[in-house]
Motif scaffolding. Structure first.
Motif, PDB file in Angstrom:
ATOM      1  N   SER A  26       0.841  -1.188   0.000  1.00 48.92           N
ATOM      2  CA  SER A  26       0.000   0.000   0.000  1.00 48.92           C
ATOM      3  C   SER A  26       0.886   1.250   0.000  1.00 48.92           C
ATOM      4  CB  SER A  26      -0.872  -0.036   1.266  1.00 48.92           C
ATOM      5  OG  SER A  26      -1.691   1.087   1.310  1.00 48.92           O
ATOM      6  N   LYS A  30       0.589   2.083  -7.011  1.00 51.74           N
ATOM      7  CA  LYS A  30      -0.173   1.279  -7.982  1.00 51.74           C
ATOM      8  C   LYS A  30      -1.280   2.097  -8.648  1.00 51.74           C
ATOM      9  CE  LYS A  30      -1.302  -1.708  -4.826  1.00 51.74           C
ATOM     10  NZ  LYS A  30      -0.645  -1.180  -3.635  1.00 51.74           N
ATOM     11  N   SER A  49     -12.757  -2.932  -8.215  1.00 50.35           N
ATOM     12  CA  SER A  49     -13.075  -3.878  -7.143  1.00 50.35           C
ATOM     13  C   SER A  49     -14.228  -3.387  -6.294  1.00 50.35           C
ATOM     14  CB  SER A  49     -11.853  -4.047  -6.234  1.00 50.35           C
ATOM     15  OG  SER A  49     -10.794  -4.620  -6.935  1.00 50.35           O
ATOM     16  N   ARG A  53     -14.515  -1.102   2.712  1.00 47.65           N
ATOM     17  CA  ARG A  53     -13.819  -0.023   3.436  1.00 47.65           C
ATOM     18  C   ARG A  53     -14.435   1.336   3.104  1.00 47.65           C
ATOM     19  NH1 ARG A  53     -11.128   3.459   0.365  1.00 47.65           N
ATOM     20  NH2 ARG A  53      -9.374   2.848  -0.966  1.00 47.65           N
ATOM     21  N   GLU A  84     -12.453 -13.436  -7.072  1.00 49.64           N
ATOM     22  CA  GLU A  84     -11.710 -13.696  -5.833  1.00 49.64           C
ATOM     23  C   GLU A  84     -12.078 -12.637  -4.812  1.00 49.64           C
ATOM     24  OE1 GLU A  84      -8.919 -11.629  -4.543  1.00 49.64           O
ATOM     25  OE2 GLU A  84      -9.716 -10.159  -5.931  1.00 49.64           O
ATOM     26  N   ALA A  86     -10.797 -11.049  -0.689  1.00 54.12           N
ATOM     27  CA  ALA A  86      -9.748 -11.083   0.334  1.00 54.12           C
ATOM     28  C   ALA A  86     -10.150 -10.175   1.485  1.00 54.12           C
ATOM     29  CB  ALA A  86      -8.423 -10.619  -0.260  1.00 54.12           C
ATOM     30  N   ILE A  88      -8.576  -7.611   3.963  1.00 54.27           N
ATOM     31  CA  ILE A  88      -7.340  -6.841   4.098  1.00 54.27           C
ATOM     32  C   ILE A  88      -7.600  -5.678   5.059  1.00 54.27           C
ATOM     33  CG2 ILE A  88      -5.543  -5.553   2.834  1.00 54.27           C
ATOM     34  CD1 ILE A  88      -6.701  -6.958   0.254  1.00 54.27           C
ATOM     35  N   PHE A  89      -6.720  -5.500   6.014  1.00 53.45           N
ATOM     36  CA  PHE A  89      -6.863  -4.432   7.016  1.00 53.45           C
ATOM     37  C   PHE A  89      -8.265  -4.456   7.641  1.00 53.45           C
ATOM     38  CE2 PHE A  89      -4.186  -2.428   3.534  1.00 53.45           C
ATOM     39  CZ  PHE A  89      -2.974  -2.811   4.099  1.00 53.45           C
ATOM     40  N   TYR A  93     -12.504  -7.076   0.245  1.00 52.72           N
ATOM     41  CA  TYR A  93     -12.260  -6.605  -1.114  1.00 52.72           C
ATOM     42  C   TYR A  93     -12.583  -7.755  -2.065  1.00 52.72           C
ATOM     43  CZ  TYR A  93      -9.378  -2.814   0.903  1.00 52.72           C
ATOM     44  OH  TYR A  93      -8.923  -1.728   1.595  1.00 52.72           O
ATOM     45  N   GLY A  94     -13.120  -7.444  -3.239  1.00 57.66           N
ATOM     46  CA  GLY A  94     -13.426  -8.509  -4.190  1.00 57.66           C
ATOM     47  C   GLY A  94     -13.412  -8.016  -5.628  1.00 57.66           C
ATOM     48  N   THR A  95     -13.079  -8.931  -6.541  1.00 61.84           N
ATOM     49  CA  THR A  95     -13.041  -8.601  -7.972  1.00 61.84           C
ATOM     50  C   THR A  95     -14.312  -9.093  -8.653  1.00 61.84           C
ATOM     51  OG1 THR A  95     -10.646  -8.916  -7.937  1.00 61.84           O
ATOM     52  CG2 THR A  95     -11.701  -8.907 -10.096  1.00 61.84           C
ATOM     53  N   ASP A 113      -5.497  -3.847  -9.801  1.00 55.07           N
ATOM     54  CA  ASP A 113      -4.680  -3.371  -8.684  1.00 55.07           C
ATOM     55  C   ASP A 113      -5.172  -4.133  -7.464  1.00 55.07           C
ATOM     56  OD1 ASP A 113      -3.952  -2.071  -6.335  1.00 55.07           O
ATOM     57  OD2 ASP A 113      -4.431  -0.062  -7.043  1.00 55.07           O
ATOM     58  N   ILE A 114      -4.562  -5.301  -7.224  1.00 56.52           N
ATOM     59  CA  ILE A 114      -5.032  -6.140  -6.125  1.00 56.52           C
ATOM     60  C   ILE A 114      -3.866  -6.707  -5.327  1.00 56.52           C
ATOM     61  CG2 ILE A 114      -7.235  -6.764  -7.215  1.00 56.52           C
ATOM     62  CD1 ILE A 114      -6.069  -9.341  -8.095  1.00 56.52           C
ATOM     63  N   GLY A 118      -4.842 -12.024  -4.017  1.00 59.71           N
ATOM     64  CA  GLY A 118      -5.709 -11.833  -5.188  1.00 59.71           C
ATOM     65  C   GLY A 118      -4.949 -12.105  -6.480  1.00 59.71           C
ATOM     66  N   ARG A 160      -0.293  -0.673   7.634  1.00 58.05           N
ATOM     67  CA  ARG A 160       0.009  -0.859   6.205  1.00 58.05           C
ATOM     68  C   ARG A 160       1.501  -1.118   5.989  1.00 58.05           C
ATOM     69  NH1 ARG A 160      -4.266   0.957   2.244  1.00 58.05           N
ATOM     70  NH2 ARG A 160      -6.129   0.782   3.513  1.00 58.05           N
ATOM     71  N   GLU A 167       4.253  -8.558   2.382  1.00 59.64           N
ATOM     72  CA  GLU A 167       3.880  -8.605   0.960  1.00 59.64           C
ATOM     73  C   GLU A 167       5.111  -8.646   0.058  1.00 59.64           C
ATOM     74  OE1 GLU A 167      -0.379  -6.645   0.112  1.00 59.64           O
ATOM     75  OE2 GLU A 167       1.244  -5.227   0.417  1.00 59.64           O
TER      76      GLU A 167
HETATM   77  P1  5GP Z   1      -6.665   0.350  -0.557  1.00 57.51           P
HETATM   78  O1  5GP Z   1      -7.564   0.218   0.642  1.00 57.51           O
HETATM   79  O2  5GP Z   1      -5.378   1.067  -0.237  1.00 57.51           O
HETATM   80  O3  5GP Z   1      -7.359   0.892  -1.757  1.00 57.51           O
HETATM   81  O4  5GP Z   1      -6.246  -1.140  -0.955  1.00 57.51           O
HETATM   82  C1  5GP Z   1      -5.676  -1.997   0.006  1.00 57.51           C
HETATM   83  C2  5GP Z   1      -5.166  -3.256  -0.668  1.00 57.51           C
HETATM   84  O5  5GP Z   1      -6.253  -3.972  -1.246  1.00 57.51           O
HETATM   85  C3  5GP Z   1      -4.196  -2.983  -1.825  1.00 57.51           C
HETATM   86  O6  5GP Z   1      -3.113  -3.900  -1.691  1.00 57.51           O
HETATM   87  C4  5GP Z   1      -5.007  -3.306  -3.056  1.00 57.51           C
HETATM   88  O7  5GP Z   1      -4.181  -3.755  -4.112  1.00 57.51           O
HETATM   89  C5  5GP Z   1      -5.883  -4.432  -2.530  1.00 57.51           C
HETATM   90  N1  5GP Z   1      -7.103  -4.662  -3.310  1.00 57.51           N
HETATM   91  C6  5GP Z   1      -7.921  -3.762  -3.882  1.00 57.51           C
HETATM   92  N2  5GP Z   1      -8.942  -4.380  -4.501  1.00 57.51           N
HETATM   93  C7  5GP Z   1      -8.764  -5.718  -4.315  1.00 57.51           C
HETATM   94  C8  5GP Z   1      -9.490  -6.887  -4.752  1.00 57.51           C
HETATM   95  O8  5GP Z   1     -10.517  -6.844  -5.417  1.00 57.51           O
HETATM   96  N3  5GP Z   1      -8.981  -8.093  -4.370  1.00 57.51           N
HETATM   97  C9  5GP Z   1      -7.848  -8.202  -3.634  1.00 57.51           C
HETATM   98  N4  5GP Z   1      -7.423  -9.421  -3.341  1.00 57.51           N
HETATM   99  N5  5GP Z   1      -7.144  -7.128  -3.228  1.00 57.51           N
HETATM  100  C10 5GP Z   1      -7.599  -5.901  -3.558  1.00 57.51           C
END
Ligand code: 5GP
Ligand code: ADP
Length: 211
Positions: A26, A30, A49, A53, A84, A86, A88-89, A93-95, A113-114, A118, A160, A167
């Protein structure tokens, strides 16, 4: 020498669309790189995505993310709408699958940008995906960028940075590694990778997915 037919030539010259995954800690840059790539390539699109958050100042739903409640996210996941997902924090998050398939259908290069988990999931879903790991020039520079972005609290920056170290250990699982010391240089390197990858012999023909 055997002649090549017009039909065969057409097939050879019709390239498969590319799936390009960009991961990295982070704050490494990206989103900035993706923004530049989109600005200069009309045939590139970003996979937007979904996330639970909170929206940051300046972020727009549908452009940066689809901002969902936890319940909305759970429902979509249940309906298998994501390639997929995940955690995170502490957020999800999902695609989304449908827009990616539609973009590929239109022959667009799709940028992701994942995170690292992911990235591996996308590679499993599509073996031909190109995985690029973005590295910061140093941890000190990464800290400065995260703090300078002013989107996270001091404690969030700490979390982060902690995750960044973990990472950065998996970069060897990626196809390419690019250091984002200078934004223009890093973007140009990624453009070169995409150009070379799109000319691979193995990319003439159809694209294959699991499931
Ligand atoms: P941020 O909250 O800073 O936008 O993203 C936090 C982390 O989540 C970053 O590493 C970003 O690449 C990751 N991220 C964003 N969208 C997705 C997603 O759809 N799937 C996954 N696995 N990671 C994601
Ligand atoms: P990420 O999407 O990886 O979390 P961002 O693209 O939001 O990272 O970048 C984090 C911060 O660093 C932003 O303020 C951005 O303007 C800045 N930044 C990105 N790349 C560079 C670079 N090469 N040099 C200096 N600052 C950069």
């Amino acid at each position: 020498m055997r002649q090549i037919s017009a039909n065969q030539l057409d097939k050879l010259n019709s390239r498969k669309p590319l799936i390009v995954v960009m991961s990295g800690p982070s704050g490494v840059g990206k989103s900035s790189i993706v923004e530049r790539l989109l600005a200069s390539h009309r045939d590139f699109v970003e996979s937007v995505s979904a996330t639970t958050r909170k929206r940051r100042t300046g972020e727009r739903s549908g452009r940066d993310y689809f901002f969902l409640s936890h319940e909305e996210f759970r429902n979509k996941k249940k309906k298998r709408e994501f390639i997929e997902t995940a955690e995170i924090f502490g957020e999800f998050y999902g695609t989304p699958k449908k827009p990616v398939l539609e973009a590929l259908e239109r022959n667009r290069t799709v940028l992701f940008d994942i995170d690292i988990v992911g990235g591996q999931a996308i590679k499993k879903w599509c073996r031909e995906a190109v995985l690029i790991f973005i590295m910061p020039p140093s941890l000190n520079v990464l800290r400065k960028r995260l703090v300078g972005r002013r989107t996270e609290s001091e404690s969030q920056v700490k979390v982060r940075l902690g995750r960044a170290l973990k990472e950065m250990k998996v970069w060897t699982k990626y196809d390419y590694v690019v250091c984002n010391d200078d934004l223009e240089r890093a973007t140009a390197l990624i453009e070169n990778i995409i150009t070379a990858e799109s000319q691979r012999v193995s990319r003439s023909g159809t694209i294959n997915f699991t499931e």
